[in-house]
Design an enzyme around this catalytic site. Structure first.
Site, PDB file in Angstrom:
ATOM      1  N   HIS A  42       0.698  -1.282  -0.010  1.00  0.00           N
ATOM      2  CA  HIS A  42       0.148  -0.159  -0.131  1.00  0.00           C
ATOM      3  C   HIS A  42       0.771   1.266   0.027  1.00  0.00           C
ATOM      4  O   HIS A  42       0.193   2.350  -0.069  1.00  0.00           O
ATOM      5  CB  HIS A  42      -0.951   0.018   1.178  1.00  0.00           C
ATOM      6  CG  HIS A  42      -0.317   0.222   2.530  1.00  0.00           C
ATOM      7  ND1 HIS A  42      -0.006  -0.847   3.532  1.00  0.00           N
ATOM      8  CD2 HIS A  42       0.295   1.215   3.021  1.00  0.00           C
ATOM      9  CE1 HIS A  42       0.631  -0.472   4.488  1.00  0.00           C
ATOM     10  NE2 HIS A  42       0.537   0.990   4.389  1.00  0.00           N
ATOM     11  N   GLY A  78       3.661   5.659   9.278  1.00  0.00           N
ATOM     12  CA  GLY A  78       4.992   5.623   8.851  1.00  0.00           C
ATOM     13  C   GLY A  78       5.803   4.117   9.022  1.00  0.00           C
ATOM     14  O   GLY A  78       6.818   4.025   8.605  1.00  0.00           O
ATOM     15  N   SER A 119       2.016  -4.142   7.779  1.00  0.00           N
ATOM     16  CA  SER A 119       0.710  -3.663   7.097  1.00  0.00           C
ATOM     17  C   SER A 119       0.023  -2.745   7.706  1.00  0.00           C
ATOM     18  O   SER A 119       0.005  -1.521   7.068  1.00  0.00           O
ATOM     19  CB  SER A 119      -0.447  -4.783   6.612  1.00  0.00           C
ATOM     20  OG  SER A 119      -1.484  -4.431   5.733  1.00  0.00           O
ATOM     21  N   ASP A 173      -0.786  -7.422   0.615  1.00  0.00           N
ATOM     22  CA  ASP A 173      -0.272  -6.178   0.968  1.00  0.00           C
ATOM     23  C   ASP A 173       1.511  -6.298   1.027  1.00  0.00           C
ATOM     24  O   ASP A 173       1.947  -6.571   2.108  1.00  0.00           O
ATOM     25  CB  ASP A 173      -0.588  -5.584   2.496  1.00  0.00           C
ATOM     26  CG  ASP A 173      -0.053  -4.124   2.684  1.00  0.00           C
ATOM     27  OD1 ASP A 173       0.201  -3.521   1.628  1.00  0.00           O
ATOM     28  OD2 ASP A 173      -0.612  -3.622   3.717  1.00  0.00           O
ATOM     29  N   SER A 183       4.620   1.213   8.011  1.00  0.00           N
ATOM     30  CA  SER A 183       4.227   0.308   7.207  1.00  0.00           C
ATOM     31  C   SER A 183       5.297  -0.002   6.283  1.00  0.00           C
ATOM     32  O   SER A 183       6.325   0.615   6.281  1.00  0.00           O
ATOM     33  CB  SER A 183       3.377   1.216   6.146  1.00  0.00           C
ATOM     34  OG  SER A 183       2.060   1.396   6.590  1.00  0.00           O
TER      35      SER A 183
END
Length: 378
Positions: free
Chosen positions: A222, A330, A347, A250, A332
Site C-alpha cells: 500500500h 510511517g 501492514s 499487502d 508500514s
C-alpha cells in the site's frame, strides 16, 4: 550513494556484527538469541532475563517442530500453537488415536471438535463475502483461532447495523464462529506524510524497509504501486517498485540501485542492538515477535493469529498474521522478526504505541515466493 549514507550502512553492519561477537559462546551457538531480543522481551512482555532466554529457545524448538507434528496429526489436525505455560508446541486433533503420534514428535496434543480443514472452509466463505464486497466496514477482520477451535470475527466495538447482522448470520451459517468486540477498532494502513530522517519515501509518503533480499528489499504494497520511484532516508534515489499488490495482498518488492546495497540487518534504532537475519522460520501462534519501524522504532508482543483477513477501507487483505505489537503511521512495510527469523512486513492495524493496539503483517515467505526472491541472510 552519498558518503553519509555509506557511513550509516557501514555502521549498521558494524553494530550488528560487534553485538553478535560480544555474545557468550553458548549464546552464539544458539541462533535464536539475536542481539536486542532479550532486552525487548524483558521490557515489552515483562519477562526476567532467565525467562526470556528460556522462552526464545522454546519458541525456536516449537517452530522447527511444526511440520513433523502437524504431519503426525494428519486429517485430524485442528491447528497448532506455542503455549508459553507449557513451553511447548501444542497440536489440536479431532481423532484421539492421533494424539500418541503427535506426542511422539515432542509436541503436546489436545482434543478438539473441528478440524483445521473445516475451520479453513468456514473462513474461505467469509473471504468470498469480502471479495463480493459484502463485508461491512464494522467488521475489522476474521481468522481461524486454533486455540479456541473456532473462526473469530472481530467486530468494531459498539457497532450494529442491518448489514453487520446479515454478515454475521452468513458467517455463523458457514461454520463455528465466535464474535469478538471488546477493544476492536477499524484497522488502517500505516503509511504517513513526509518526516525527515526515515528510511524511504515515495512522493509525499513515508514507509519503512522490511527485509533485504538479493536485488533490493521487500515492504508493504500500500506504500506505492509498481513503477513508483523510491528515495532513501537521505533523499537520494534508491530504486523502483518492481512489483506491488494491494488490496488482496499487502506486499511489494523494491529493486535497488544508485549505489545502495543490501545487508541482513534489522535496525534496533538505538533502543536495542541491531538484529541479524538468518532465516524465515514461521513462528507459531503464541510466540513472541518484535517489530522495527521508522516511526515508533522497536516494539515487541505476541503472534495472535495466522491467515487472518483484514477488512481495510481500500479492500480486504488475506493471509495476514495478527500480533499484539503496537505501530503507528510511517511504520508500514517495516520488519517483524522473531529471534533471528524474518516473519513479515508491517501492514496496518489500530491503536498506537502509547495506549497499545493490534498490528498485522504480511508473511515474508509468501512475498519471497511470489516474486521469486531470496532473503539476504547472515
Amino acid at each position: 550513494m552519498p558518503r553519509s549514507a555509506t557511513a550509516r550502512l557501514g555502521l549498521v553492519v558494524s553494530l550488528a556484527l560487534s553485538a553478535a561477537a560480544g555474545l557468550a559462546p553458548a549464546a552464539m551457538a544458539d541462533p535464536v538469541l539475536s542481539p536486542g531480543l532479550l532486552p525487548a522481551l524483558r521490557q515489552d512482555l515483562g519477562l526476567t532475563q532467565h525467562q526470556a532466554v528460556v522462552r526464545v529457545r522454546q519458541e525456536a524448538d516449537a517452530s522447527r517442530l511444526v511440520p513433523a507434528a502437524e504431519s503426525a496429526a494428519g486429517e485430524s489436525l485442528g491447528g497448532s500453537w506455542f503455549d508459553p505455560g507449557r513451553g511447548k508446541l501444542v497440536v489440536a486433533v479431532t481423532d484421539p488415536v492421533k494424539a500418541a503420534a503427535v506426542r511422539a514428535t515432542g509436541a503436546e496434543a489436545v482434543p478438539v471438535t473441528h478440524s483445521a480443514r473445516a475451520l479453513d472452509r468456514a473462513k474461505t466463505t467469509l473471504d468470498q463475502l469480502a471479495t463480493a464486497k459484502q463485508a461491512p466496514a464494522e467488521v475489522a477482520s476474521w481468522h481461524v483461532d486454533p486455540r479456541g477451535n473456532t473462526v473469530v470475527v472481530n467486530v468494531v466495538e459498539g457497532a450494529d447495523s442491518p448489514a453487520l447482522r446479515g454478515f454475521l448470520d452468513r458467517a455463523r451459517a458457514a461454520g463455528p464462529v465466535t464474535v469478538h468486540r471488546q477493544g476492536v477498532r477499524t484497522p488502517r494502513t500505516y503509511a504517513a506524510g513526509v518526516v525527515g530522517g526515515d528510511p524511504y519515501y515515495t512522493g509525499n509518503v513515508r514507509c519503512s524497509i522490511g527485509f533485504s533480499v538479493h536485488g533490493g528489499f521487500v515492504t508493504a504494497g500500500h506504500c506505492a504501486g509498481t513503477g513508483a520511484q523510491v528515495n532513501g532516508w537521505d533523499r537520494s534515489w534508491m530504486g523502483t517498485f518492481a512489483g506491488s499488490s494491494f488490496p488482496g495482498n499487502d506486499y511489494a518488492f523494491v529493486r535497488t540501485g544508485g549505489g545502495w546495497w543490501t545487508v541482513p540487518v534489522v535496525l534496533g534504532w538505538g533502543t536495542v542492538p541491531d538484529a541479524l537475519v538468518r532465516g524465515s522460520w514461521v513462528a507459531p501462534v503464541g510466540t513472541s515477535v518484535c517489530r522495527s519501524g521508522s516511526t515508533t522504532r522497536w516494539h515487541c508482543g505476541q503472534v495472535l493469529s495466522h491467515n487472518e483477513t483484514i477488512n481495510y477501507a481500500q479492500g480486504a487483505v488475506h493471509q495476514m498474521t495478527g500480533t499484539s505489537v503496537c505501530a503507528e503511521g510511517g511504520d508500514s512495510g517495516g520488519s517483524f522478526i522473531t529471534g533471528d527469523q524474518a516473519q513479515g512486513v508491517t501492514s496496518g492495524g489500530y491503536g498506537d504505541c502509547r495506549g497499545g493496539g493490534r498490528t498485522w503483517f504480511q508473511p515474508i515467505n509468501e512475498i519471497l515466493s511470489t516474486y521469486g526472491l531470496a532473503l539476504h541472510t547472515a
